[in-house]
Design a protein around this motif. Structure first.
Motif, PDB file in Angstrom:
ATOM      1  N   ALA A 163      22.860  77.524  18.877  1.00  0.00           N
ATOM      2  CA  ALA A 163      21.965  77.225  17.765  1.00  0.00           C
ATOM      3  C   ALA A 163      22.669  76.505  16.626  1.00  0.00           C
ATOM      4  N   ASP A 164      23.958  76.785  16.441  1.00  0.00           N
ATOM      5  CA  ASP A 164      24.699  76.189  15.324  1.00  0.00           C
ATOM      6  C   ASP A 164      25.172  74.785  15.660  1.00  0.00           C
ATOM      7  N   THR A 165      25.363  73.989  14.614  1.00  0.00           N
ATOM      8  CA  THR A 165      26.000  72.685  14.781  1.00  0.00           C
ATOM      9  C   THR A 165      27.492  72.901  14.998  1.00  0.00           C
ATOM     10  N   VAL A 166      28.049  72.268  16.024  1.00  0.00           N
ATOM     11  CA  VAL A 166      29.454  72.471  16.378  1.00  0.00           C
ATOM     12  C   VAL A 166      30.267  71.247  15.951  1.00  0.00           C
ATOM     13  N   LYS A 167      31.238  71.465  15.079  1.00  0.00           N
ATOM     14  CA  LYS A 167      32.086  70.388  14.603  1.00  0.00           C
ATOM     15  C   LYS A 167      33.462  70.442  15.261  1.00  0.00           C
ATOM     16  N   VAL A 168      34.040  69.283  15.499  1.00  0.00           N
ATOM     17  CA  VAL A 168      35.382  69.171  16.061  1.00  0.00           C
ATOM     18  C   VAL A 168      36.341  68.837  14.922  1.00  0.00           C
ATOM     19  N   THR A 169      37.465  69.571  14.843  1.00  0.00           N
ATOM     20  CA  THR A 169      38.461  69.307  13.802  1.00  0.00           C
ATOM     21  C   THR A 169      39.797  68.963  14.427  1.00  0.00           C
ATOM     22  N   ASP A 170      40.655  68.311  13.646  1.00  0.00           N
ATOM     23  CA  ASP A 170      41.995  67.998  14.133  1.00  0.00           C
ATOM     24  C   ASP A 170      42.982  69.048  13.636  1.00  0.00           C
ATOM     25  N   ALA A 171      44.266  68.804  13.843  1.00  0.00           N
ATOM     26  CA  ALA A 171      45.298  69.777  13.486  1.00  0.00           C
ATOM     27  C   ALA A 171      45.359  70.044  11.984  1.00  0.00           C
ATOM     28  N   THR A 172      44.864  69.121  11.189  1.00  0.00           N
ATOM     29  CA  THR A 172      44.883  69.307   9.732  1.00  0.00           C
ATOM     30  C   THR A 172      43.575  69.892   9.211  1.00  0.00           C
TER      31      THR A 172
ATOM     32  N   GLY B  30      34.421  64.911  14.337  1.00  0.00           N
ATOM     33  CA  GLY B  30      33.222  64.569  15.089  1.00  0.00           C
ATOM     34  C   GLY B  30      32.301  65.757  15.245  1.00  0.00           C
ATOM     35  N   THR B  31      31.169  65.527  15.879  1.00  0.00           N
ATOM     36  CA  THR B  31      30.174  66.571  16.129  1.00  0.00           C
ATOM     37  C   THR B  31      29.950  66.692  17.632  1.00  0.00           C
ATOM     38  N   GLU B  32      30.078  67.904  18.125  1.00  0.00           N
ATOM     39  CA  GLU B  32      29.871  68.156  19.555  1.00  0.00           C
ATOM     40  C   GLU B  32      28.370  68.204  19.852  1.00  0.00           C
ATOM     41  N   ASP B  33      27.966  67.507  20.883  1.00  0.00           N
ATOM     42  CA  ASP B  33      26.563  67.546  21.302  1.00  0.00           C
ATOM     43  C   ASP B  33      26.262  68.923  21.874  1.00  0.00           C
ATOM     44  N   ARG B  34      25.380  69.653  21.205  1.00  0.00           N
ATOM     45  CA  ARG B  34      25.127  71.033  21.625  1.00  0.00           C
ATOM     46  C   ARG B  34      24.037  71.147  22.687  1.00  0.00           C
ATOM     47  N   ALA B  35      23.508  70.030  23.152  1.00  0.00           N
ATOM     48  CA  ALA B  35      22.402  70.068  24.115  1.00  0.00           C
ATOM     49  C   ALA B  35      22.761  70.858  25.369  1.00  0.00           C
ATOM     50  N   HIS B  36      24.026  70.802  25.763  1.00  0.00           N
ATOM     51  CA  HIS B  36      24.442  71.495  26.981  1.00  0.00           C
ATOM     52  C   HIS B  36      25.407  72.650  26.684  1.00  0.00           C
ATOM     53  N   LEU B  37      25.550  73.028  25.418  1.00  0.00           N
ATOM     54  CA  LEU B  37      26.422  74.141  25.061  1.00  0.00           C
ATOM     55  C   LEU B  37      25.649  75.451  25.113  1.00  0.00           C
ATOM     56  N   ARG B  38      26.298  76.488  25.624  1.00  0.00           N
ATOM     57  CA  ARG B  38      25.677  77.794  25.740  1.00  0.00           C
ATOM     58  C   ARG B  38      26.672  78.883  25.331  1.00  0.00           C
ATOM     59  N   THR B  39      26.157  79.970  24.780  1.00  0.00           N
ATOM     60  CA  THR B  39      26.980  81.145  24.526  1.00  0.00           C
ATOM     61  C   THR B  39      26.772  82.117  25.685  1.00  0.00           C
TER      62      THR B  39
END
Length: 210
Positions: free
Chosen positions: A130-139, A144-153
């Motif tokens: 349900a949440d928006t998933v963000k991608v971060t780097d080492a800092t 970027g934003t992960e497409d959650r269409a196929h993400l599941r918990t």
């Protein structure tokens, strides 16, 4: 085809064992978990993996349950299975359930077992992300934003044939598993807010019985 459930209190972290003893409406979370499973008449055996440091407390929390519930000291699923293997006849469905998901609906448990019986070697109940998933780097900067269409918990119980169960206990992986719809009540209870939700669910269940 019979069904065997292995309940583990260290599904994610060693501290989960203590969390399984947290009180919910006057009873340990683990008590609610096992009671819910034993309410299903088609479950042949519920095996609770009890870490050595909590084995006595686990036994006390489950003292009133019948012979269909067995407590085995040890947190390793392989060790627990080896301890009860001689008592498991035929080719049952194997379920692995997180002790902290105490209020997983019976229909979800049945659906997992039925999916294995229908031919899926491994099964996982899931919910859409349900949440928006963000991608971060080492800092710690968002890249970027992960497409959650196929993400599941993922939830539990996990369902297996004997072969896939033995593979899972030796090398836990859910890659290739079939998914079915999970349920919001099957949340992991790990903090004070979730404990309040669990108490509300437990109270609602008692009102339905009355």
């Amino acid at each position: 085809m019979s069904t065997i459930v292995f309940v583990t209190a260290v599904h994610h972290h060693a501290s989960d064992a203590e969390l399984a003893l947290a009180p919910v409406n006057g009873e340990a979370l683990l008590t609610h978990t096992v009671r819910g499973l034993l309410a299903l008449p088609d479950l042949d055996l519920v095996v609770v993996a009890a870490p050595e440091r909590c084995a006595q407390l686990f036994s006390a929390a489950l003292i009133d349950f019948p012979e269909r519930c067995r407590i085995v000291p040890g947190s390793s699923l392989r060790h627990v299975f080896d301890s009860v293997e001689n008592d498991i006849a035929g080719d049952p469905v194997f379920l692995v359930h997180d002790a902290l998901r105490a209020f997983t609906p019976a229909d979800t448990v049945r659906a997992v077992a039925d999916a294995v019986r229908a031919g899926s070697p491994s099964v996982v109940p899931v919910l859409p992300m349900a949440d928006t998933v963000k991608v971060t780097d080492a800092t710690k900067v968002i890249t970027g934003t992960e497409d959650r269409a196929h993400l599941r918990t993922a939830q539990t119980p996990l369902g297996f044939t004997r072969e896939t169960f033995l593979s899972y206990v030796d090398k836990p992986s859910l890659d290739g598993a079939h998914t079915i719809a999970g349920h919001p009540d099957a949340m992991r209870v790990t903090n004070s807010f979730e404990l309040k939700l669990a108490e509300a669910i437990a109270s609602a269940g008692k009102e339905e019985v009355l």
